[in-house]
Structures are given as structure tokens and as C-alpha cells.
Write an enzyme that holds these catalytic residues in place. Structure first.
Site, PDB file in Angstrom:
ATOM      1  N   HIS A   1       0.831  -1.203   0.000  1.00  0.00           N
ATOM      2  CA  HIS A   1       0.000   0.000   0.000  1.00  0.00           C
ATOM      3  C   HIS A   1       0.869   1.257   0.000  1.00  0.00           C
ATOM      4  O   HIS A   1       0.526   2.266  -0.638  1.00  0.00           O
ATOM      5  CB  HIS A   1      -0.925   0.014   1.219  1.00  0.00           C
ATOM      6  CG  HIS A   1      -2.154  -0.814   1.057  1.00  0.00           C
ATOM      7  ND1 HIS A   1      -2.128  -2.190   1.045  1.00  0.00           N
ATOM      8  CD2 HIS A   1      -3.470  -0.463   0.905  1.00  0.00           C
ATOM      9  CE1 HIS A   1      -3.370  -2.645   0.890  1.00  0.00           C
ATOM     10  NE2 HIS A   1      -4.195  -1.630   0.798  1.00  0.00           N
TER      11      HIS A   1
ATOM     12  N   HIS B   1       1.708  -3.543   9.321  1.00  0.00           N
ATOM     13  CA  HIS B   1       3.127  -3.506   8.983  1.00  0.00           C
ATOM     14  C   HIS B   1       3.952  -2.919  10.113  1.00  0.00           C
ATOM     15  O   HIS B   1       3.441  -2.194  10.972  1.00  0.00           O
ATOM     16  CB  HIS B   1       3.358  -2.656   7.728  1.00  0.00           C
ATOM     17  CG  HIS B   1       2.805  -3.258   6.475  1.00  0.00           C
ATOM     18  ND1 HIS B   1       3.468  -4.245   5.773  1.00  0.00           N
ATOM     19  CD2 HIS B   1       1.660  -3.014   5.793  1.00  0.00           C
ATOM     20  CE1 HIS B   1       2.746  -4.576   4.716  1.00  0.00           C
ATOM     21  NE2 HIS B   1       1.644  -3.844   4.709  1.00  0.00           N
TER      22      HIS B   1
END
Length: 210
Positions: A131, A173
């Protein structure tokens, strides 16, 4: 007797001390994990989680692929050329991220909630943040390749920053995944611009294929 004594002598234990470099790398990993864990304030819920999930969707590959393809079929030649290069950039990003994830195979944080939409097998890995690479690359691309007003340029920068930040806040993440994702995303944009395809190049390629 001498031979028996020599046979009973045990070799001294050898202790291998970790090098300074390995200690430093481990320290960086520990700081990365601890700080990422503290910033993952919406990993299990919270009022902001639905908003962050919308940001996650806005940076997903599927909407960008579909939107770019639809724009190509419903625009003039000049815009088509730019959008075709954007499509090329999105494909390039997909392969680069998949390759790096496959090489490093870093697991996602253990506090990540498994509720991401439209995932594939490689999405179980954390490094780098896809992303982040995509949002940064798209933001640089749109800002520099389209004649946008200052308002929309600032809006794109804020959007990209928020998408990157949301990856850590959602617990998807580690911070290092996002930071590296930023540099990979910018590098991808730079490469696409250096190898820009004209509309005639795309036409020749399609004629060759068909």
C-alpha cells in the site's frame, strides 16, 4: 597410559561472540518492533479503525487498476497515454513488491488482525508495504503528470501520507516496511518516467500482439 590421557582431554569450548554489526541490526529490529507495536493503536479495534480501513481500500490495487483501465477507454489520446503509463506503473509495482516479499518473507506483526480484503498468498508477508509503495508512486505520478491545482496536489500528498501511516496504526506492517515502501514507491515512479511510453509505442505493441 599417555595415549589414554591424551584421548580423555576434551577440546576447550569456543564461544562465538556476535559482531557489533549483528548487535546493531538486532537493536534496530527491536526498536522497529517495539515502536510499531506502540503505534498500532487500532490493531484490535477503536473508533478510527473503520476510517483506516477505508484508507486501506483507497490504496488497494484493485480500485486503481479498474479506475485506470476505465479512464483509458473513456479519454482522449493525450490522457490515454498518461493513463497507459500509469497502468504500466501499477503492473510494475505489483511485480516488484511480489518479488521483494517472496525474497524476504518477513511475517506480518503478530498483532495484525486477519481481515484484509482481496488478499493473495504473498500478502501474508510484511516487507515491504505494498500500500505504501503504491500510494507514494501514484501520488508522485498524478502530481507530476497531470495539470492539477495546488489543492489537489496537497490532497494527494495528505492521502499518501495517511495511507502509509494507517498501515502501522492498523497493525498491518512494521515502521520499516512503510519507510522502505516509500523509497521503493518513489524509485518506481522515477523508473517509469525514465522509460516513458508514447501512445504510438502502445499502439505498435498492441498491433504486434494482435
Amino acid at each position: 597410559m599417555i595415549r589414554n590421557k591424551q584421548a580423555n582431554v576434551q577440546p576447550p569450548d569456543i564461544h562465538v561472540c556476535p559482531s557489533d554489526n549483528s548487535k546493531f541490526i538486532q537493536m534496530i529490529k527491536d526498536v522497529d518492533y517495539q515502536l510499531s507495536r506502540k503505534l498500532a493503536v487500532c490493531s484490535t479495534g477503536g473508533h478510527l479503525r473503520p476510517v483506516l480501513m477505508l484508507l486501506e481500500l483507497s490504496g488497494h490495487g484493485i480500485p486503481w487498476f479498474l479506475g485506470t483501465i476505465l479512464t483509458i477507454f473513456n479519454s482522449i489520446d493525450g490522457v490515454k497515454e498518461t493513463c497507459m503509463n500509469l497502468l504500466l506503473a501499477l503492473i510494475f509495482d505489483l511485480f516488484v513488491v511480489a518479488l521483494i516479499k517472496g525474497i524476504f518473507r518477513r511475517p506480518r506483526p503478530n498483532y495484525n488482525k486477519q481481515d484484509m480484503l482481496a488478499t493473495v498468498s504473498l500478502d501474508v508477508y510484511s516487507f515491504p508495504s505494498g500500500h505504501s509503495t503504491r500510494s507514494v508512486m501514484v501520488a508522485f505520478f498524478l502530481i507530476n503528470q497531470f495539470n492539477l491545482s495546488l489543492f489537489f496536489k496537497v490532497l494527494l500528498i495528505i492521502w499518501s501520507f495517511c495511507v502509509c501511516t494507517s498501515r502501522v496504526m492498523l497493525g498491518r506492517h512494521h515502521i520499516s516496511d512503510v519507510i522502505c515502501g516509500f523509497f521503493i514507491g518513489y524509485s518506481q515512479y522515477y523508473i517509469i518516467v525514465q522509460f516513458w511510453w508514447s501512445y504510438s509505442d502502445f499502439s505498435e505493441m498492441l498491433n504486434f500482439i494482435w
